[in-house]
Design a protein around this motif. Structure first.
Motif, PDB file in Angstrom:
ATOM      1  N   ARG A 113      -1.620   8.269  -0.397  1.00  0.00           N
ATOM      2  CA  ARG A 113      -1.339   8.676  -1.770  1.00  0.00           C
ATOM      3  C   ARG A 113      -0.435   7.671  -2.470  1.00  0.00           C
ATOM      4  O   ARG A 113       0.600   7.270  -1.945  1.00  0.00           O
ATOM      5  CB  ARG A 113      -0.678  10.062  -1.731  1.00  0.00           C
ATOM      6  CG  ARG A 113      -0.850  10.886  -2.981  1.00  0.00           C
ATOM      7  CD  ARG A 113      -0.280  12.278  -2.769  1.00  0.00           C
ATOM      8  NE  ARG A 113      -1.055  13.060  -1.809  1.00  0.00           N
ATOM      9  CZ  ARG A 113      -0.600  14.174  -1.229  1.00  0.00           C
ATOM     10  NH1 ARG A 113       0.626  14.600  -1.476  1.00  0.00           N
ATOM     11  NH2 ARG A 113      -1.373  14.847  -0.397  1.00  0.00           N
ATOM     12  N   ALA A 114      -0.875   7.215  -3.651  1.00  0.00           N
ATOM     13  CA  ALA A 114      -0.119   6.289  -4.512  1.00  0.00           C
ATOM     14  C   ALA A 114       0.103   4.926  -3.882  1.00  0.00           C
ATOM     15  O   ALA A 114       0.971   4.172  -4.300  1.00  0.00           O
ATOM     16  CB  ALA A 114       1.215   6.895  -4.936  1.00  0.00           C
ATOM     17  N   GLY A 122       0.933  -2.145   0.538  1.00  0.00           N
ATOM     18  CA  GLY A 122       1.414  -3.414   1.076  1.00  0.00           C
ATOM     19  C   GLY A 122       0.487  -4.046   2.088  1.00  0.00           C
ATOM     20  O   GLY A 122       0.477  -5.266   2.255  1.00  0.00           O
ATOM     21  N   ARG A 123      -0.314  -3.216   2.778  1.00  0.00           N
ATOM     22  CA  ARG A 123      -1.158  -3.738   3.846  1.00  0.00           C
ATOM     23  C   ARG A 123      -2.528  -4.207   3.352  1.00  0.00           C
ATOM     24  O   ARG A 123      -3.426  -4.456   4.176  1.00  0.00           O
ATOM     25  CB  ARG A 123      -1.302  -2.689   4.958  1.00  0.00           C
ATOM     26  CG  ARG A 123       0.026  -2.216   5.504  1.00  0.00           C
ATOM     27  CD  ARG A 123      -0.090  -1.380   6.777  1.00  0.00           C
ATOM     28  NE  ARG A 123      -0.317  -2.232   7.940  1.00  0.00           N
ATOM     29  CZ  ARG A 123      -0.179  -1.810   9.196  1.00  0.00           C
ATOM     30  NH1 ARG A 123       0.178  -0.548   9.439  1.00  0.00           N
ATOM     31  NH2 ARG A 123      -0.398  -2.621  10.213  1.00  0.00           N
ATOM     32  N   LEU A 126       3.001 -10.007 -11.238  1.00  0.00           N
ATOM     33  CA  LEU A 126       3.461 -11.019 -10.291  1.00  0.00           C
ATOM     34  C   LEU A 126       4.901 -10.726  -9.874  1.00  0.00           C
ATOM     35  O   LEU A 126       5.744 -10.403 -10.716  1.00  0.00           O
ATOM     36  CB  LEU A 126       3.377 -12.415 -10.916  1.00  0.00           C
ATOM     37  CG  LEU A 126       1.971 -13.003 -11.049  1.00  0.00           C
ATOM     38  CD1 LEU A 126       1.989 -14.213 -11.975  1.00  0.00           C
ATOM     39  CD2 LEU A 126       1.413 -13.380  -9.689  1.00  0.00           C
ATOM     40  N   PRO A 127       5.214 -10.803  -8.581  1.00  0.00           N
ATOM     41  CA  PRO A 127       6.555 -10.419  -8.110  1.00  0.00           C
ATOM     42  C   PRO A 127       7.648 -11.302  -8.692  1.00  0.00           C
ATOM     43  O   PRO A 127       7.465 -12.499  -8.953  1.00  0.00           O
ATOM     44  CB  PRO A 127       6.458 -10.613  -6.592  1.00  0.00           C
ATOM     45  CG  PRO A 127       4.999 -10.555  -6.282  1.00  0.00           C
ATOM     46  CD  PRO A 127       4.313 -11.146  -7.474  1.00  0.00           C
ATOM     47  N   GLY A 128       8.816 -10.690  -8.848  1.00  0.00           N
ATOM     48  CA  GLY A 128       9.997 -11.420  -9.285  1.00  0.00           C
ATOM     49  C   GLY A 128       9.847 -11.971 -10.691  1.00  0.00           C
ATOM     50  O   GLY A 128       9.263 -11.338 -11.571  1.00  0.00           O
ATOM     51  N   ARG A 129      10.331 -13.200 -10.908  1.00  0.00           N
ATOM     52  CA  ARG A 129      10.304 -13.833 -12.226  1.00  0.00           C
ATOM     53  C   ARG A 129       9.125 -14.797 -12.376  1.00  0.00           C
ATOM     54  O   ARG A 129       9.114 -15.645 -13.266  1.00  0.00           O
ATOM     55  CB  ARG A 129      11.626 -14.579 -12.454  1.00  0.00           C
ATOM     56  CG  ARG A 129      12.844 -13.668 -12.433  1.00  0.00           C
ATOM     57  CD  ARG A 129      14.111 -14.427 -12.765  1.00  0.00           C
ATOM     58  NE  ARG A 129      14.114 -14.891 -14.144  1.00  0.00           N
ATOM     59  CZ  ARG A 129      15.107 -15.615 -14.685  1.00  0.00           C
ATOM     60  NH1 ARG A 129      16.161 -15.939 -13.948  1.00  0.00           N
ATOM     61  NH2 ARG A 129      15.047 -16.016 -15.942  1.00  0.00           N
ATOM     62  N   GLN A 130       8.130 -14.652 -11.530  1.00  0.00           N
ATOM     63  CA  GLN A 130       7.024 -15.601 -11.574  1.00  0.00           C
ATOM     64  C   GLN A 130       6.205 -15.501 -12.865  1.00  0.00           C
ATOM     65  O   GLN A 130       5.702 -16.515 -13.360  1.00  0.00           O
ATOM     66  CB  GLN A 130       6.126 -15.397 -10.355  1.00  0.00           C
ATOM     67  CG  GLN A 130       6.827 -15.755  -9.051  1.00  0.00           C
ATOM     68  CD  GLN A 130       5.933 -15.574  -7.844  1.00  0.00           C
ATOM     69  OE1 GLN A 130       5.309 -16.528  -7.377  1.00  0.00           O
ATOM     70  NE2 GLN A 130       5.858 -14.354  -7.336  1.00  0.00           N
ATOM     71  N   CYS A 152       5.642  -3.071   2.489  1.00  0.00           N
ATOM     72  CA  CYS A 152       6.010  -3.803   1.267  1.00  0.00           C
ATOM     73  C   CYS A 152       5.040  -3.414   0.152  1.00  0.00           C
ATOM     74  O   CYS A 152       4.247  -4.229  -0.326  1.00  0.00           O
ATOM     75  CB  CYS A 152       5.981  -5.308   1.511  1.00  0.00           C
ATOM     76  SG  CYS A 152       7.153  -5.875   2.760  1.00  0.00           S
ATOM     77  N   ASP A 153       5.087  -2.153  -0.226  1.00  0.00           N
ATOM     78  CA  ASP A 153       4.203  -1.642  -1.261  1.00  0.00           C
ATOM     79  C   ASP A 153       4.724  -2.038  -2.638  1.00  0.00           C
ATOM     80  O   ASP A 153       5.909  -2.339  -2.815  1.00  0.00           O
ATOM     81  CB  ASP A 153       4.095  -0.116  -1.150  1.00  0.00           C
ATOM     82  CG  ASP A 153       3.759   0.339   0.257  1.00  0.00           C
ATOM     83  OD1 ASP A 153       2.892  -0.296   0.877  1.00  0.00           O
ATOM     84  OD2 ASP A 153       4.377   1.307   0.735  1.00  0.00           O
ATOM     85  N   ALA A 154       3.840  -2.036  -3.623  1.00  0.00           N
ATOM     86  CA  ALA A 154       4.202  -2.461  -4.973  1.00  0.00           C
ATOM     87  C   ALA A 154       4.166  -1.264  -5.926  1.00  0.00           C
ATOM     88  O   ALA A 154       3.268  -0.426  -5.851  1.00  0.00           O
ATOM     89  CB  ALA A 154       3.241  -3.542  -5.463  1.00  0.00           C
TER      90      ALA A 154
END
Length: 813
Positions: A221-222, A178-179, A562-566, A555-557
């Protein structure tokens, strides 16, 4: 130890005396409690209503500090008096001055050092929001970053702030982290070059720069925040540490430890890093401050300490001088450990000497020191003035990256019908990073005004002198639904089981309602696109903290879609047949390969700050030529590849793996409306490269176009044979060259042989003779020339005193 006013000035207050002598005079006057009090911060005003701005902040077992107790013993630092809640700057400055007066009259008589966050500008209400660090990286412009650091420091000094918790020098290793938005680049040379420039700017104003996060944090890690780090000593030495070395050379006076454990050893308790390396090898003489709560984490999370007192003893022994953000382990637990002989008073004195020397440098111990900050007497007390906004705009314009531009889709034609759609198109803080005040603190105070002017992309295009005919549709909800669910769950858990059941039911209703709303909004966006000549889709991230966003700390992915429904929205827009220009406001690269070849153009802004929307409008209209270059590559097919360009041969595509790590858009990539012409790259005929000297590279560029252009001359080292597996290519120079229309320039780059150094098998950094190649080009993949070179002379061992930067000069004509 109350200090009485006398006609004779004590030595410790005598500004004419050597700082070391003053500190030696002061320390024996202090009680143990007064000594310990100088080794922690106090965070006044931080509570559960302020929002979580540090890991596990609201699970702290320590009660708030009682101010009368604080006054009795003194305090080392005041934590974020401007950056904890929306505070009018003048009111806040007056309150800090009053607090300092109280401290000077009571206890030890020593004023506090005041620190604030300053990664994207001073983290205070009404202060300028500059581009995020990843945007600095896209600029490839150290001089501009130096100016930003200087401007931020000037603002801090006006308010009476002494120390800034920036820059972040973690090298981006896994794009899911996230960073990533807080990092500068995936390349250590670029991180170090721009990070050192920021340090020079901030320190030039007298504000202490604090290097974060020493060391290894970004290799978790990850890609999970606060996860263990398993890198080896060579990766630490050759990738993670060089930016810190460069910034220390630039004059940084403080270092903040990493939260992580490296191969099982928490950095906060690691004397090998914080003392042996940092102080004995690097010669660092400043202060080491703990990342927020990292001392107590030795007890609560890492579990290397059985109590808070043991945690304090471990941290002091490792080399941490100041516990932030507030008194916890370095308070009563440390006092108890000292009384029980479980902690060494000599370590307290060691840390205290460093703290007091720094306060001496800042003038806080001088007899004539005044707590009154300059802003209290200024005619114009604004923090976000015209000069600051203009500088923020220059950096944003320098950093906008044009990734794709098919058939001259950009610039947009004046007067054209443009559909502006997307969840980031009409949000005032869509271009702000997670450490900007509006996204860091302001989100927890929704009734408080933004405090600064910030156009949205929609507003910037509506006001554009090109006279576009604009229609607008949001397209889909802002993609922060996950965080909304998490926050509801947190509240429900705090209210007990019955509330949890109600929260779960509400979540189900919310998800169904959000799906229906999204369907309607996507249909509206499709209708808008069909009625336009071109569709500008503004997509990207919601920057926030600990789940309150899609990018930022905590706020890692789980993947890089693309986030959400984008992505669904983008597919629907492409299906209309209207040319689609994708504008990204993001804190990390995303996987775009499924859309890229159908998009008319792609423009990327890595959270470019309060002037970001105006900068994007200037680029889209063609008034400004896009000049940014990618500081991180965009991944290709497959949505979960953490690799970077900086890899040995086995990290490239091969026939023995079905996963192809080749990026869609590589590190250093960036297009222009008016690209420079590369005419020649050469080394002196017959020249060799002394292992203790330099080699001159000459690169000639020409601008045949009608408008100014800018190019970044990227020089990569390729080492075909070494003691260990080396990166296939590694950036060693990247000067930016600006060219007026019809001009030619030759950039001369004197490359130090130290730039070829690496950590050999014996664990020492070496420069060795032999054949190498210089790859010169416009990106890590767009190599224009490969030049063989031969290093001659003895094999050398180099260290912290090595040459990090080339000497660069430009010859016109």
């Amino acid at each position: 130890m109350a200090i009485e006013n006398t006609a004779v000035v004590e030595l410790w207050r005598d500004s004419a005396a050597p700082a070391a002598d003053r500190v030696k005079d002061l320390i024996p006057r202090m009680s143990v409690r007064e000594k310990v009090a100088q080794l922690y911060g106090v965070w006044v005003g931080a509570d559960t209503t302020s929002g979580q701005v540090a890991p596990f902040q609201h699970s702290s077992e320590s009660p708030p500090a009682d101010w009368s107790d604080v006054l009795r013993d003194g305090v080392g630092q005041l934590t974020r008096p401007f950056g904890t809640a929306p505070v009018d700057p003048v009111t806040g400055a007056r309150a800090v001055a009053n607090t300092q007066r109280e401290l000077a009259r009571a206890g030890s008589g020593i004023p506090a050092l005041v620190h604030e966050e300053c990664l994207t500008g001073l983290g205070a209400w009404q202060a300028t929001v500059y581009p995020a660090p990843l945007c600095w990286g896209a600029s490839f412009d150290p001089e501009l970053v130096r100016q930003v650091g200087r401007r931020i420091g000037t603002t801090m000094r006006r308010l009476g702030v002494h120390q800034g918790l920036a820059p972040v020098l973690d090298v981006a290793r896994d794009l899911r982290w996230g960073r990533i938005e807080e990092t500068i680049a995936e390349d250590p040379y670029l991180v170090g070059t721009l990070g050192a420039a920021y340090v020079q700017g901030l320190e030039s104003t007298g504000v202490i720069a604090t290097l974060k996060h020493f060391a290894g944090y970004s290799a978790s890690r990850a890609g999970r925040n606060l996860a263990p780090v398993s890198i080896g000593p060579r990766e630490l030495a050759d990738v993670i540490l060089p930016p810190f070395e460069m910034a220390l050379h630039a004059g940084a006076r403080s270092v903040m430890n990493s939260y992580s454990d490296n191969d099982g050893v928490p950095v906060a308790a690691d004397p090998a890093l914080l003392t042996d390396l940092l102080r004995e090898t690097y010669g660092f003489t400043g202060t080491v401050v703990s990342d927020y709560f990292s001392v107590v984490f030795l007890h609560r999370l890492h579990r290397t300490a059985g109590s808070k007192g043991q945690a304090a003893a471990q941290a002091l022994a490792a080399g941490i001088d100041v516990e932030l953000p507030t008194l916890d382990c370095f308070g009563d637990p440390l006092i108890a450990a000292l009384e029980a002989d479980e902690a060494d008073i000599s370590l307290v004195d060691r840390a205290l000497e460093r703290v007091l020397l720094q306060k001496c440098e800042l003038g806080l111990l001088d007899a004539d020191w005044s707590p009154e900050p300059p802003i209290l007497t200024e005619q114009d007390p604004r923090l976000d003035d015209e000069e600051s906004r203009a500088l923020a705009g220059r950096l944003a314009r320098r950093a906008i990256v044009l990734l794709r531009n098919e058939n001259g889709a950009l610039p947009l034609a004046a007067g054209s019908r443009v559909a502006v759609v997307g969840p980031r198109a009409h949000v005032a803080d869509a271009a702000f990073g997670c450490y900007s005040f509006p996204r860091h603190i302001g989100v927890h105070h929704p009734d408080v005004a933004l405090g600064i002017e910030a156009r949205t992309v929609l507003e910037a295009l509506q006001a554009d002198p090109a006279g576009y005919q604009i229609t607008y549709a949001q397209g889909c909800p802002v993609p922060d639904t996950v965080s909304s669910v998490l926050l509801r769950a947190e509240r429900a858990a705090a209210e007990g089981g019955a509330a949890s059941e109600r929260g779960a039911a509400a979540d189900a209703v919310d998800e169904e309602a959000l799906r229906e709303l999204g369907d309607r909004q996507i249909a509206e966006a499709v209708a808008a696109a069909r009625g336009a000549q071109v569709c500008v889709a503004v997509l990207g991230d919601v920057s926030g903290l600990f789940g309150n966003g899609t990018s930022g700390e905590g706020c890692d992915a789980s993947d890089l879609r693309l986030p959400g429904r984008q992505g669904e929205l983008l597919e629907a827009l492409l299906a209309t047949g209207t040319p689609v220009v994708l504008v990204l406001l993001v804190g990390r690269p995303y996987e775009l390969s499924r859309y890229a070849d159908r998009l008319a153009a792609i423009v990327c802004g890595f959270l470019p700050g309060e002037e970001g929307a105006n900068a994007l409008a200037d680029v889209l209209s063609g008034r400004v030529d896009p000049a940014g270059r990618l500081p991180v590559g965009f991944p290709a097919e497959g949505a979960n590849q953490p690799s970077t360009y900086l890899t040995a041969t086995l990290g490239l595509r091969s026939d023995v793996s079905t996963v192809d790590p080749t990026p869609l858009y590589p590190f250093g990539h960036g297009l222009s409306y008016n690209p420079a012409v590369w005419t020649e790259s050469e080394l002196p005929a017959g020249a060799t490269w002394p292992t203790d000297g330099t080699l001159r590279l000459a690169v000639t560029l020409r601008n045949d176009g009608p408008s100014p252009t800018s190019e970044v001359v990227q020089v990569y080292l390729h080492d075909p044979q070494a003691e260990v597996a080396r990166p296939v290519q590694q950036l060693i120079a990247a000067p930016r060259i600006d060219l007026a229309p019809g001009t030619t320039s030759t950039v001369l780059i004197d490359l130090p042989a130290d730039a070829t150094s690496y950590t050999g098998r014996a664990g020492r950094r070496i420069v060795e003779p032999g054949e190498v190649e210089l790859w010169v080009g416009a990106s890590s993949r767009d190599i224009r020339t490969r030049l063989p070179a031969r290093l001659v002379g003895p094999r050398r061992q180099v260290g912290f005193d090595r040459a990090f930067q080339p000497e660069v000069s430009v010859v016109e004509g």
